[in-house]
Design a protein around this motif. Structure first.
Motif, PDB file in Angstrom:
ATOM      1  N   THR A 160       0.824  -1.204   0.000  1.00  0.00           N
ATOM      2  CA  THR A 160       0.000   0.000   0.000  1.00  0.00           C
ATOM      3  C   THR A 160       0.859   1.255   0.000  1.00  0.00           C
ATOM      4  OG1 THR A 160      -1.691  -1.206   1.243  1.00  0.00           O
ATOM      5  CG2 THR A 160      -1.919   1.176   1.135  1.00  0.00           C
ATOM      6  N   THR A 161       1.943   1.232   0.773  1.00  0.00           N
ATOM      7  CA  THR A 161       2.857   2.372   0.822  1.00  0.00           C
ATOM      8  C   THR A 161       4.159   2.113   0.058  1.00  0.00           C
ATOM      9  OG1 THR A 161       3.790   1.552   2.905  1.00  0.00           O
ATOM     10  CG2 THR A 161       1.967   3.120   3.059  1.00  0.00           C
ATOM     11  N   ALA A 162       4.293   0.904  -0.518  1.00  0.00           N
ATOM     12  CA  ALA A 162       5.509   0.516  -1.246  1.00  0.00           C
ATOM     13  C   ALA A 162       6.745   0.783  -0.402  1.00  0.00           C
ATOM     14  CB  ALA A 162       5.606   1.232  -2.592  1.00  0.00           C
ATOM     15  N   SER A 163       6.738   0.230   0.809  1.00  0.00           N
ATOM     16  CA  SER A 163       7.855   0.453   1.722  1.00  0.00           C
ATOM     17  C   SER A 163       8.137  -0.822   2.500  1.00  0.00           C
ATOM     18  CB  SER A 163       7.546   1.600   2.686  1.00  0.00           C
ATOM     19  OG  SER A 163       6.408   1.302   3.475  1.00  0.00           O
ATOM     20  N   TYR A 179      -2.839  11.509  -1.155  1.00  0.00           N
ATOM     21  CA  TYR A 179      -3.334  10.563  -0.156  1.00  0.00           C
ATOM     22  C   TYR A 179      -2.167   9.926   0.589  1.00  0.00           C
ATOM     23  CZ  TYR A 179      -7.692  11.152  -2.671  1.00  0.00           C
ATOM     24  OH  TYR A 179      -8.817  11.700  -3.244  1.00  0.00           O
ATOM     25  N   ALA A 180      -2.422   9.626   1.851  1.00  0.00           N
ATOM     26  CA  ALA A 180      -1.449   8.921   2.690  1.00  0.00           C
ATOM     27  C   ALA A 180      -2.163   7.767   3.387  1.00  0.00           C
ATOM     28  CB  ALA A 180      -0.823   9.863   3.709  1.00  0.00           C
ATOM     29  N   ALA A 181      -1.396   6.767   3.753  1.00  0.00           N
ATOM     30  CA  ALA A 181      -1.990   5.568   4.352  1.00  0.00           C
ATOM     31  C   ALA A 181      -1.244   5.177   5.616  1.00  0.00           C
ATOM     32  CB  ALA A 181      -1.964   4.404   3.353  1.00  0.00           C
ATOM     33  N   THR A 182      -1.989   4.638   6.558  1.00  0.00           N
ATOM     34  CA  THR A 182      -1.404   3.972   7.724  1.00  0.00           C
ATOM     35  C   THR A 182      -1.947   2.551   7.760  1.00  0.00           C
ATOM     36  OG1 THR A 182      -3.157   4.795   9.173  1.00  0.00           O
ATOM     37  CG2 THR A 182      -1.138   6.085   9.042  1.00  0.00           C
ATOM     38  N   ILE A 183      -1.069   1.606   8.031  1.00  0.00           N
ATOM     39  CA  ILE A 183      -1.419   0.186   7.961  1.00  0.00           C
ATOM     40  C   ILE A 183      -0.973  -0.506   9.235  1.00  0.00           C
ATOM     41  CG2 ILE A 183      -1.199  -1.948   6.627  1.00  0.00           C
ATOM     42  CD1 ILE A 183      -2.404   0.275   4.983  1.00  0.00           C
ATOM     43  N   GLU A 184      -1.846  -1.314   9.793  1.00  0.00           N
ATOM     44  CA  GLU A 184      -1.501  -2.173  10.922  1.00  0.00           C
ATOM     45  C   GLU A 184      -1.887  -3.607  10.544  1.00  0.00           C
ATOM     46  OE1 GLU A 184       0.038  -1.240  13.642  1.00  0.00           O
ATOM     47  OE2 GLU A 184      -0.024   0.927  13.261  1.00  0.00           O
ATOM     48  N   LEU A 190       0.329   7.159  -0.165  1.00  0.00           N
ATOM     49  CA  LEU A 190      -0.307   6.041  -0.853  1.00  0.00           C
ATOM     50  C   LEU A 190       0.444   5.756  -2.144  1.00  0.00           C
ATOM     51  CD1 LEU A 190      -2.690   4.040  -1.176  1.00  0.00           C
ATOM     52  CD2 LEU A 190      -3.935   5.899  -2.319  1.00  0.00           C
ATOM     53  N   ALA A 191       0.892   4.501  -2.320  1.00  0.00           N
ATOM     54  CA  ALA A 191       1.722   4.165  -3.472  1.00  0.00           C
ATOM     55  C   ALA A 191       1.131   3.055  -4.329  1.00  0.00           C
ATOM     56  CB  ALA A 191       3.119   3.759  -2.999  1.00  0.00           C
ATOM     57  N   ASP A 192       0.015   2.470  -3.915  1.00  0.00           N
ATOM     58  CA  ASP A 192      -0.597   1.396  -4.708  1.00  0.00           C
ATOM     59  C   ASP A 192      -1.441   2.024  -5.804  1.00  0.00           C
ATOM     60  OD1 ASP A 192      -2.264  -0.707  -5.697  1.00  0.00           O
ATOM     61  OD2 ASP A 192      -1.837  -1.836  -3.861  1.00  0.00           O
ATOM     62  N   PRO A 193      -1.058   1.865  -7.078  1.00  0.00           N
ATOM     63  CA  PRO A 193      -1.793   2.534  -8.154  1.00  0.00           C
ATOM     64  C   PRO A 193      -3.226   2.051  -8.289  1.00  0.00           C
ATOM     65  CG  PRO A 193      -0.180   0.985  -9.044  1.00  0.00           C
ATOM     66  CD  PRO A 193       0.082   1.088  -7.590  1.00  0.00           C
ATOM     67  N   ASP A 194      -3.501   0.791  -7.951  1.00  0.00           N
ATOM     68  CA  ASP A 194      -4.865   0.277  -8.075  1.00  0.00           C
ATOM     69  C   ASP A 194      -5.809   0.952  -7.083  1.00  0.00           C
ATOM     70  OD1 ASP A 194      -4.147  -1.428 -10.099  1.00  0.00           O
ATOM     71  OD2 ASP A 194      -3.813  -3.147  -8.790  1.00  0.00           O
ATOM     72  N   ILE A 195      -5.305   1.279  -5.897  1.00  0.00           N
ATOM     73  CA  ILE A 195      -6.125   2.004  -4.916  1.00  0.00           C
ATOM     74  C   ILE A 195      -6.239   3.471  -5.308  1.00  0.00           C
ATOM     75  CG2 ILE A 195      -6.348   2.697  -2.504  1.00  0.00           C
ATOM     76  CD1 ILE A 195      -4.868   0.164  -1.715  1.00  0.00           C
ATOM     77  N   ALA A 196      -5.112   4.066  -5.719  1.00  0.00           N
ATOM     78  CA  ALA A 196      -5.094   5.497  -6.029  1.00  0.00           C
ATOM     79  C   ALA A 196      -6.014   5.855  -7.183  1.00  0.00           C
ATOM     80  CB  ALA A 196      -3.666   5.932  -6.338  1.00  0.00           C
ATOM     81  N   GLU A 197      -6.127   4.965  -8.177  1.00  0.00           N
ATOM     82  CA  GLU A 197      -6.931   5.312  -9.347  1.00  0.00           C
ATOM     83  C   GLU A 197      -8.425   5.379  -9.040  1.00  0.00           C
ATOM     84  OE1 GLU A 197      -7.599   0.924 -11.473  1.00  0.00           O
ATOM     85  OE2 GLU A 197      -6.211   2.368 -12.339  1.00  0.00           O
ATOM     86  N   ASN A 198      -8.840   4.814  -7.900  1.00  0.00           N
ATOM     87  CA  ASN A 198     -10.245   4.882  -7.508  1.00  0.00           C
ATOM     88  C   ASN A 198     -10.549   6.060  -6.586  1.00  0.00           C
ATOM     89  OD1 ASN A 198     -11.136   2.523  -8.903  1.00  0.00           O
ATOM     90  ND2 ASN A 198     -10.208   1.252  -7.308  1.00  0.00           N
TER      91      ASN A 198
END
Length: 344
Positions: free
Chosen positions: A152-155, A230-235, A183-191
């Motif tokens: 999701t964040t490509a990290s 956009y930015a994302a936090t993931i747990e 946010l680095a996932d292109p599939d999520i970002a395009e929506n």
């Protein structure tokens, strides 16, 4: 040595070789990611996300769909192998309560078939660059931290060993991962929209708890429409079978927030996509059963069968030695002086 002893000695040598081949060649061949891997993992939970239909109609009161029940399927399939490297497709689909697809992502990774770490992409194949684990854990996991790749964040982030826990009668190692960034996932970002009218963002902000709302004055000072990033936090939490490295259960808490550029850097406006999911009870039970079957098969090929073949070889060789020694002791002496007559 008699002919039969030669035959038995040869059989012992064959058994010894079979034991070595089973442990040193057959076991490594089966103790790796199979080339026909094709698995689907089911998760369930809730999500809150932008309502595209309401945004288009100007229905600001319903601009966010809150706490929608969702089901998530993750489909992992090996699409190519090259020796100890596998190219794996990794597709995730999120569906609403009526089965309507809400979002989907697709990735392709090149991984080691034993430790599941990143590997160079084989010639003629395509896969994304990444570092660390991404689809599963090493087949022999340890109580240690690993490097994990968050798509999701490509990290790359640490997968921190947390505890040992029972899952459906199987011992698991539990690892915890946290990621945050653009946010680095292109599939999520395009929506997600590249910009939104200022009044739409204000309407979304009104639905948030007071402590999460952006400053009204700062919001009013933004251009109209407001350009967004956009930015994302993931747990994440993963429950990993200690014998096989299989993922028996997992949970995910994901928050994606809309931002815009302010005079002092990005300004967070509002969360536009949140999701909390975990494995379904049926899926967890099925994966635990599969792990138990795989563990038994690996124990059979990696330990029991080589041991049985080795014991048979040793017993057969010992029998040949005993038979030869017994035969020589029982044989009459050839030539020499006759035994003296007893005195009268």
């Amino acid at each position: 040595m008699r002919r039969s002893s030669w035959v038995l000695s040869g059989a012992a040598a064959v058994l010894l070789a079979a034991s070595a081949v089973t442990r040193l060649a057959v076991y490594p061949a089966v103790h790796q990611l199979p080339s026909d891997t094709d698995s689907t993992f089911a998760y369930t939970g809730t999500a809150s996300l932008l309502n595209a239909a309401a945004l288009e109609s100007g229905d600001l009161a319903n601009a966010m769909l809150a706490d929608v029940p969702v089901s998530v399927e993750r489909h992992v399939q090996v699409v190519a192998t090259d020796g100890g490297t596998a190219v794996v497709s990794d597709d995730v689909t999120v569906a609403g309560p009526d089965g309507t697809e809400l979002s989907s992502t697709g990735h392709r990774w090149s991984v080691d078939r034993t430790d599941l770490d990143d590997r160079p992409v084989p010639d003629g194949e395509e896969a994304e660059e990444h570092q660390g684990l991404v689809i599963s854990w090493p087949l022999e996991p340890e109580q240690q931290d690993y490097t994990f790749w968050d798509p999701t964040t490509a990290s790359e982030v640490p997968a921190v060993f947390d505890r040992v826990e029972d899952v459906e009668g199987r011992e698991t190692y539990v690892y915890v991962m946290s990621a945050a960034g653009p946010l680095a996932d292109p599939d999520i970002a395009e929506n997600l929209p590249a910009a939104l009218p200022r009044d739409v963002l204000a309407g979304i902000a009104e639905t948030l708890p007071a402590e999460q709302r952006p400053d009204p004055a700062a919001l009013a000072a933004l251009p109209d429409p407001v350009p967004l990033t956009y930015a994302a936090t993931i747990e994440r939490v993963a429950w990993i079978d200690t014998d096989t490295g299989a993922v028996l259960n997992g949970s995910l808490e994901q928050t994606i927030v809309a931002q815009t550029e302010g005079p002092d850097g990005p300004v967070t406006l509002a969360p536009v996509n949140t999701m909390a999911i975990e494995g379904t009870p049926e899926g967890i039970a099925d994966r635990a059963d599969d792990a138990a079957d795989d563990a038994r098969a690996l124990w059979l090929v990696g330990f029991l069968l080589p041991l049985v073949l080795l014991v048979l070889a040793v017993l057969l060789a010992a029998f040949v030695v005993w038979r030869e020694v017994r035969g020589r002791r029982g044989a009459a002496p050839a030539g020499g002086d006759p035994e003296p007559e007893p005195a009268s």
